[in-house]
Design an enzyme around this catalytic site. Structure first.
Site, PDB file in Angstrom:
ATOM      1  N   GLU A 275       0.828  -1.217   0.000  1.00  0.00           N
ATOM      2  CA  GLU A 275       0.000   0.000   0.000  1.00  0.00           C
ATOM      3  C   GLU A 275       0.860   1.264   0.000  1.00  0.00           C
ATOM      4  OE1 GLU A 275      -1.941  -0.541   3.762  1.00  0.00           O
ATOM      5  OE2 GLU A 275      -3.387  -1.973   2.976  1.00  0.00           O
ATOM      6  N   ARG A 278       3.099   7.803  -0.267  1.00  0.00           N
ATOM      7  CA  ARG A 278       4.083   8.863  -0.433  1.00  0.00           C
ATOM      8  C   ARG A 278       5.151   8.522  -1.471  1.00  0.00           C
ATOM      9  NH1 ARG A 278       5.028  12.312   3.680  1.00  0.00           N
ATOM     10  NH2 ARG A 278       4.190  10.821   5.171  1.00  0.00           N
ATOM     11  N   CYS A 343      -3.248  33.794   9.469  1.00  0.00           N
ATOM     12  CA  CYS A 343      -2.992  34.406  10.768  1.00  0.00           C
ATOM     13  C   CYS A 343      -2.777  33.348  11.843  1.00  0.00           C
ATOM     14  CB  CYS A 343      -4.125  35.350  11.116  1.00  0.00           C
ATOM     15  SG  CYS A 343      -4.185  36.696   9.939  1.00  0.00           S
ATOM     16  N   TYR A 372       0.103  13.976   0.456  1.00  0.00           N
ATOM     17  CA  TYR A 372      -0.403  14.629   1.657  1.00  0.00           C
ATOM     18  C   TYR A 372      -0.336  16.155   1.517  1.00  0.00           C
ATOM     19  CZ  TYR A 372       0.218   9.822   3.118  1.00  0.00           C
ATOM     20  OH  TYR A 372       0.172   8.455   3.172  1.00  0.00           O
TER      21      TYR A 372
HETATM   22  C1  PLP Z   1      -1.350   5.999   5.156  1.00  0.00           C
HETATM   23  C2  PLP Z   1      -1.364   4.550   4.930  1.00  0.00           C
HETATM   24  C3  PLP Z   1      -0.582   3.982   3.906  1.00  0.00           C
HETATM   25  C4  PLP Z   1       0.351   4.792   3.042  1.00  0.00           C
HETATM   26  O1  PLP Z   1       1.426   5.286   3.740  1.00  0.00           O
HETATM   27  P1  PLP Z   1       2.669   5.945   2.946  1.00  0.00           P
HETATM   28  O2  PLP Z   1       3.615   6.292   4.009  1.00  0.00           O
HETATM   29  O3  PLP Z   1       2.146   7.136   2.232  1.00  0.00           O
HETATM   30  O4  PLP Z   1       3.190   4.907   2.020  1.00  0.00           O
HETATM   31  C5  PLP Z   1      -0.686   2.634   3.701  1.00  0.00           C
HETATM   32  N1  PLP Z   1      -1.496   1.855   4.458  1.00  0.00           N
HETATM   33  C6  PLP Z   1      -2.260   2.360   5.456  1.00  0.00           C
HETATM   34  C7  PLP Z   1      -3.124   1.457   6.236  1.00  0.00           C
HETATM   35  C8  PLP Z   1      -2.215   3.723   5.729  1.00  0.00           C
HETATM   36  O5  PLP Z   1      -2.946   4.226   6.717  1.00  0.00           O
END
Ligand code: PLP
Length: 420
Positions: A275, A278, A343, A372
């Site tokens: 998954e 970033r 501000c 992000y």
């Molecule tokens: C946020 C998240 C990701 C992705 O994280 P990265 O650091 O952007 O790769 C993958 N799996 C789960 C469950 C997340 O919450």
């Protein structure tokens, strides 16, 4: 290679001068490079070549823009979603439901129904009661929900405390030592097919060591579950690979990650799931902004830009570091602070840093803003919601329009009983 380069004295995204985008769309605006997404996506997939059967799901929360999701779907990516809204986006972008994994510690019953309706590929369960409720809902509808148990391996990801998720005290996952008992109880329920485990220990990891420690811990759990008679066919290894935000950051390459995974999981005999968020999207975007003023400061000048913490929250939220560069660098530098107009004293992108020399009216970028970034934008201070542009070669398109304060106001109501 970077797809944001200075060509003939002016910073371009691929072959489009950023000044042209600023002129036509205005600033602030996120600018993404199609090639940069593609390159990162392909490098990640290539890195996983030594790994057996696997499936890659882009973490939608990193960059949920529909065009970005479509681009990644075209590269064979599924989606990791954390809300019903993200699920709708993934489907709207053309990602097949069976390529969607639903993560998150607070799924509502409505979202469980929505995901069952869609026929998603896997629910990653965060607590026993969630599994019981999911099984009940699925059973009442004559369905079986594919599911995995997300475990918390109690590993320190060595990253910022606000993006760490795999320590025992974090809200995510089940304590790994309780997982076998919970797995036993949930696996008996009709309505779910509990087929594996999931782990995700944090984000912006610059070392593979905590990942390897977590994966080894998960490997031992898989063996333990199998010894107890469970069929484990899927293991989701999450995301978390970091990127280089500042000089000196050396993130693991996709190839090194794939090599480590192949080694640790050699004997698992499961379908692996990944998954990444970033790692695929951060370097594919910049936040393009105009310098409004250069205000003298006590120690250094304040470069006040038209982008602010509401457009890019990462600095205020996580003390994040973003590079800052002039769109028309003249070789000169200055030591300065860069801040937005909001501000709040936390609306400061950087302090006491040597940056390209800029003056009022110049364009500049905050770099590595493709993850992000826009997705966390708000309209605080009644600022417009920041637009997004996708570049490909010498063309570009606005893939998310600017939403003005007037449009936001349109959803507000003054009750009759306040009439004077
Ligand atoms: C946020 C998240 C990701 C992705 O994280 P990265 O650091 O952007 O790769 C993958 N799996 C789960 C469950 C997340 O919450």
């Amino acid at each position: 290679m970077s797809h944001f380069e200075v060509i003939g004295g002016a910073l371009h995204a691929e072959n489009v001068p950023l000044a042209r985008i600023a002129e036509q769309v205005g600033t602030p605006v996120y600018v993404y490079s199609t090639e940069a997404f593609r390159e990162a996506a392909r490098a990640f997939r290539k890195g996983l070549e030594p790994v057996g059967r696997h499936h890659v799901a882009f973490a939608v929360k990193a960059n949920p823009n529909l065009a970005v999701l479509r681009l990644l779907a075209n590269e064979g990516f599924g989606a990791d979603v954390v809300s019903g809204g993200e699920l709708s986006r993934a489907l709207a972008a053309g990602i097949p439901a069976h390529d969607v994994v639903f993560s998150g510690v607070g799924k509502t019953r409505k979202e469980l129904h929505q995901a069952l309706d869609a026929g998603i590929g896997q629910f990653n369960l965060e607590l026993e009661e969630e599994g019981v409720v999911l099984a009940e809902i699925a059973r009442s509808r004559g369905m079986t929900a594919p599911a995995a148990l997300r475990v918390n391996p109690d590993v320190d990801a060595g990253t910022h405390e606000k993006i760490s998720t795999g320590k025992a005290e974090n809200k995510f996952g089940l304590p790994i030592d309780q997982a076998p008992a919970i797995f036993d109880r949930l696996a008996k329920l009709e309505g779910i097919n509990l087929r594996g485990v999931a782990v995700h220990i944090g984000s912006q990891l610059l070392s593979l060591d905590p990942l390897e420690a977590a994966f080894e811990r998960v490997g031992r759990l898989v063996a333990e579950l199998r010894a107890a008679g469970h069929a484990i066919t899927h293991v989701d290894l999450g995301g978390g690979l970091g990127v280089a935000y500042k000089p000196g950051d050396v993130p693991p390459t996709s190839a090194a990650f794939g090599e480590m995974v192949a080694r640790v999981t050699r004997d698992w005999d499961v379908e692996l799931m990944f998954e990444p968020g970033r790692h695929i999207s951060a370097d594919a975007g910049v936040l393009l902004t105009e310098v409004l003023w250069v205000k003298p400061g006590v120690t250094n000048p304040w470069v006040v830009v038209d982008a602010a913490m509401n457009d890019l929250a990462r600095v205020a939220l996580y003390d994040a570091w973003h590079g800052f560069a002039s769109v028309t660098p003249d070789g000169g530098t200055m030591v300065a602070n860069v801040a937005g107009p909001v501000c709040e004293s936390s609306d400061v992108f950087l302090k006491n840093r040597e940056i390209d020399r800029v003056k009022s009216g110049d364009l500049a970028v905050l770099q590595s803003a493709g993850a992000y970034g826009a997705t966390m934008a708000s309209t605080y201070n009644s600022r417009a919601l920041v637009p997004e542009v996708l570049v490909s070669g010498d063309r570009f398109e606005v893939v998310a329009g600017r939403i003005t304060a007037e449009t936001i106001m349109g959803a507000e109501q003054i009750p009759d009983w306040l009439e004077p």
